[in-house]
Design an enzyme around this catalytic site. Structure first.
Site, mmCIF file in Angstrom:
data_model
loop_
_atom_site.group_PDB
_atom_site.id
_atom_site.type_symbol
_atom_site.label_atom_id
_atom_site.label_comp_id
_atom_site.label_asym_id
_atom_site.label_seq_id
_atom_site.Cartn_x
_atom_site.Cartn_y
_atom_site.Cartn_z
ATOM 1 C CE LYS A 98 25.322 47.625 25.430
ATOM 2 N NZ LYS A 98 26.110 48.215 26.518
ATOM 3 C CG HIS A 131 20.547 46.644 26.432
ATOM 4 N ND1 HIS A 131 20.892 47.374 27.547
ATOM 5 C CD2 HIS A 131 21.320 45.536 26.488
ATOM 6 C CE1 HIS A 131 21.817 46.745 28.232
ATOM 7 N NE2 HIS A 131 22.089 45.608 27.617
#
Length: 344
Positions: A98, A131
């Site tokens: 991420k 994220h």
């Protein structure tokens, strides 16, 4: 003695290569993702490497990590070790990592991705996620590192009053930079994490490459049925992080894994409460990524494909929902991109 050790090694390899694998689902990008993966959040570097090896031996073919977790190198090491042993091939395993919030500016996305790409050292990344939709300032924490090194910055920058130092970088611009990563061939699919329904639709309105998943907190106490249904209508899967919740919150409030109704269902199905909770979230429509570094629990969490909760028992589990969120990034709530100010 050497013959015995060689024989044991061969037997171990047979066990590993014949481990029962999890079902997969097809992402909108055309790639398949196993419906259960190993989560590695809060797995220390040393623990993470062994946990990934144990998970692969148990049959996991989906590993979830992130730059934020600080264990990408160890995750990559473990996977390459299992490839070298002949247990898996690279194409057998699905790796997610991420983009962290300190690198949302379009010109920073490729730099941050390259660091994760190098950390994992697996030839390509299967899935790369934004994220979190809120962007953070880049505040140097290590003056010995050059300012173009992604490790030089605080991951959670705060001011002198302890308040998050956020920025107004638009996640839409971040997404457009993510699309270029797919075009480079170094990542196969891209997605989002912790996005709400309005933010998801904003991404879809401009996307040339659509997000394949939204990774969100999801467990019986926060079953996310509205967001799951919303996302399904848009051909976006939901990946559930913290699918077991935690046995007790800091306030002492119990979660589903300790609820008497769940304990009764565990007895009925001859399973553990954790297995019942994981099976529920899977049947509720989410991919699950339970975290553990304990070998026995890693195996236990995987053993949920030999039973199915009835419709009546699913309703019992649905009724445990109280919209209780464990991870809320509350210090960011004044930022315009804070995702948890609406129902879903």
């Amino acid at each position: 003695m050497r013959l015995i050790s060689v024989t044991i090694g061969i037997l171990a390899l047979i066990v590993c290569t014949t481990a029962k694998l999890a079902p997969t689902i097809r992402l909108s990008s055309g790639y398949d993702i196993p419906v259960i993966g190993l989560g590695t959040f809060e797995s220390t570097a040393g623990d993470a490497e062994q946990a990934v090896k144990d998970a692969i031996d148990a049959g996991y073919r989906h590993i979830d990590t992130a730059f934020l977790y600080g264990n990408e190198v160890e995750v990559g090491n473990a996977i390459r070790a299992k490839i070298d042993e002949g247990v898996i091939k690279r194409e057998d395993i699905f790796i997610t990592t991420k983009l962290w919030s300190t690198f949302h500016e379009p010109e920073q996305v490729e730099k941050a991705f390259q660091r994760s790409f190098d950390n994992l050292n697996l030839g390509y990344i299967d899935l790369y996620l934004i994220h979190y939709p809120v962007s953070y300032r880049r505040v140097l924490q290590n003056i010995r590192l050059p300012s173009d090194d992604v490790n030089a910055f605080y991951v959670f920058p705060v001011d002198k009053d302890g308040k998050s130092q956020t920025t107004d970088v638009d996640y839409v611009d971040t997404w457009l930079a993510m699309e270029k990563l797919v075009q480079s061939g170094r990542v196969r699919s891209i997605g989002i994490s912790n996005f709400n329904s309005v933010q998801t639709d904003r991404i879809l309105s401009i996307a040339t490459i659509k997000p394949v998943t939204n990774q969100i907190e999801c467990h019986p106490n926060l079953n996310q049925r509205k967001l799951i249904n919303f996302s399904g209508q848009r051909n976006i899967t939901i990946t559930a992080y913290s699918p077991l919740g935690r046995p007790h919150t800091q306030s002492g409030k119990k979660l589903a894994i300790s609820d008497p109704k769940v304990l009764e269902l565990a007895q009925k199905y001859r399973k553990t409460p954790a297995q019942v909770v994981l099976r529920y979230t899977l049947q509720n429509g989410a991919i699950i990524i339970p975290k553990s570094t304990n070998k026995n629990r890693i195996q236990e969490n995987f053993n949920i494909f030999d039973f199915e909760l009835s419709d009546t028992d699913m309703q019992i589990m649905h009724d445990l929902n109280n919209n209780y969120r464990l991870i809320n990034f509350e210090s960011d709530k004044d930022n315009k991109n804070y995702p948890f100010n609406i129902d879903f």
